[in-house]
Design a protein around this motif. Structure first.
Motif, PDB file in Angstrom:
ATOM      1  N   UNK A 166       0.831  -1.199   0.000  1.00  0.00           N
ATOM      2  CA  UNK A 166       0.000   0.000   0.000  1.00  0.00           C
ATOM      3  C   UNK A 166       0.865   1.248   0.000  1.00  0.00           C
ATOM      4  N   UNK A 167       1.908   1.263   0.826  1.00  0.00           N
ATOM      5  CA  UNK A 167       2.829   2.403   0.844  1.00  0.00           C
ATOM      6  C   UNK A 167       3.491   2.586  -0.515  1.00  0.00           C
ATOM      7  N   UNK A 168       3.931   1.496  -1.123  1.00  0.00           N
ATOM      8  CA  UNK A 168       4.568   1.588  -2.436  1.00  0.00           C
ATOM      9  C   UNK A 168       3.582   2.124  -3.479  1.00  0.00           C
ATOM     10  N   UNK A 169       2.346   1.642  -3.438  1.00  0.00           N
ATOM     11  CA  UNK A 169       1.352   2.060  -4.420  1.00  0.00           C
ATOM     12  C   UNK A 169       0.959   3.523  -4.253  1.00  0.00           C
ATOM     13  N   UNK A 170       1.015   4.027  -3.025  1.00  0.00           N
ATOM     14  CA  UNK A 170       0.576   5.402  -2.756  1.00  0.00           C
ATOM     15  C   UNK A 170       1.677   6.440  -2.981  1.00  0.00           C
ATOM     16  N   UNK A 171       2.887   6.002  -3.343  1.00  0.00           N
ATOM     17  CA  UNK A 171       3.930   6.962  -3.686  1.00  0.00           C
ATOM     18  C   UNK A 171       4.999   7.156  -2.635  1.00  0.00           C
ATOM     19  N   UNK A 200       7.979   9.981   1.008  1.00  0.00           N
ATOM     20  CA  UNK A 200       7.779   9.010   2.092  1.00  0.00           C
ATOM     21  C   UNK A 200       6.986   9.550   3.276  1.00  0.00           C
ATOM     22  N   UNK A 201       7.325  10.724   3.779  1.00  0.00           N
ATOM     23  CA  UNK A 201       6.643  11.230   4.966  1.00  0.00           C
ATOM     24  C   UNK A 201       5.171  11.516   4.678  1.00  0.00           C
ATOM     25  N   UNK A 202       4.883  12.165   3.555  1.00  0.00           N
ATOM     26  CA  UNK A 202       3.499  12.479   3.203  1.00  0.00           C
ATOM     27  C   UNK A 202       2.679  11.207   2.989  1.00  0.00           C
ATOM     28  N   UNK A 203       3.282  10.203   2.364  1.00  0.00           N
ATOM     29  CA  UNK A 203       2.570   8.945   2.138  1.00  0.00           C
ATOM     30  C   UNK A 203       2.256   8.253   3.456  1.00  0.00           C
ATOM     31  N   UNK A 204       3.221   8.233   4.358  1.00  0.00           N
ATOM     32  CA  UNK A 204       2.984   7.638   5.673  1.00  0.00           C
ATOM     33  C   UNK A 204       1.862   8.354   6.416  1.00  0.00           C
ATOM     34  N   UNK A 205       1.884   9.678   6.391  1.00  0.00           N
ATOM     35  CA  UNK A 205       0.829  10.440   7.054  1.00  0.00           C
ATOM     36  C   UNK A 205      -0.541  10.021   6.533  1.00  0.00           C
ATOM     37  N   UNK A 206      -0.648   9.942   5.218  1.00  0.00           N
ATOM     38  CA  UNK A 206      -1.925   9.621   4.598  1.00  0.00           C
ATOM     39  C   UNK A 206      -2.391   8.212   4.954  1.00  0.00           C
ATOM     40  N   UNK A 207      -1.503   7.240   4.848  1.00  0.00           N
ATOM     41  CA  UNK A 207      -1.888   5.844   5.080  1.00  0.00           C
ATOM     42  C   UNK A 207      -2.200   5.602   6.558  1.00  0.00           C
TER      43      UNK A 207
END
Length: 257
Positions: free
Chosen positions: A150-155, A160-167
């Protein structure tokens, strides 16, 4: 809960982190001191990066780490400047090689300790949200591999930090539900990235070493020398990036700012 160790720096034999230290990852597989379970015997794995290869080498098995007679020999003979290792105490997903960490995808590797509490309820939605290439790459049944893909798919690779926040925000549990507890280490072959998050503030442990005697640095679930005053706890809700001996920190959630 599982145990993790990872290294970045001048090339060293894997055994210098995984086998030889007084409280090495191999020792932690039977004698963890900062986890609910002292024994982590549901499989193990190693991912390592060679200087001229974009894809990591990968070795995983369902045996307890202490029962694999090949592991000490491999760790003595393989030398790498960057590697991740994991010993598993399963929470979600049966004991199988496909469910052993690290997981890999397009040059990235990933280890996780903890759980996505509502994963059984979220699983179908998470699977449906994966692009075809990421869905096809999935081999196991764990929340860990699903979180990684999911992290890989979301960018994550680009932001990295923005993707983690979102997920992390998207999959936050309801206030009265069991908590999410997520401690991860991952790499693209150039950097080591680590973070700890828990919706109840009780994330599994992870420490960052000072500069080791060979000039490198390591992350570990428990200090490899058993001396916690020589290691720094990775802060909650903070992405820590280790590259070329330098450390950068990025807050993930508003309360960490």
């Amino acid at each position: 809960m599982c145990r993790i160790a990872a290294y970045h720096g001048p090339a060293i034999p894997l055994e210098n982190i995984i086998v030889r230290p007084r409280h090495s990852l191999l020792s932690q597989s039977q004698h963890a001191t900062e986890a609910k379970l002292a024994v982590n015997g549901d499989g193990f794995g190693i991912a390592w990066y060679a200087p001229h290869s974009a894809e990591p080498g990968l070795y995983r098995d369902v045996l307890p780490a202490w029962s694999d007679g090949n592991l000490p020999s491999l760790c003595r003979m393989i030398t790498a400047p960057l590697f991740l290792a994991h010993v598993r105490a399963s929470t979600i997903g049966e004991t199988s090689r496909a469910n052993c960490h690290p997981f890999t995808f397009q040059g990235w590797s990933f280890c996780h300790n903890g759980q996505i509490a509502a994963f059984p309820a979220l699983r179908r939605r998470m699977e449906a949200a994966l692009p075809d290439a990421h869905y096809a790459a999935r081999r196991g049944t764990t929340d860990s591999e699903m979180l990684f893909l999911t992290l890989m798919a979301r960018g994550f690779a680009d932001a990295p930090a923005a993707t983690l926040r979102s997920v992390l925000t998207e999959f936050a549990p309801e206030s009265d539900a069991a908590p999410n507890r997520v401690t991860c280490v991952m790499s693209d072959g150039q950097s080591l990235l680590a973070f700890r998050h828990a919706s109840d503030g009780k994330a599994p442990t992870l420490y960052l070493s000072g500069t080791l005697d060979n000039g490198g640095r390591a992350f570990a679930s428990e200090p490899l020398d058993g001396e916690s005053n020589r290691w720094t706890a990775v802060p909650l809700d903070t992405l820590v990036v280790l590259r070329d001996g330098q450390v950068a920190e990025y807050p993930l959630l508003a309360q960490a700012a």
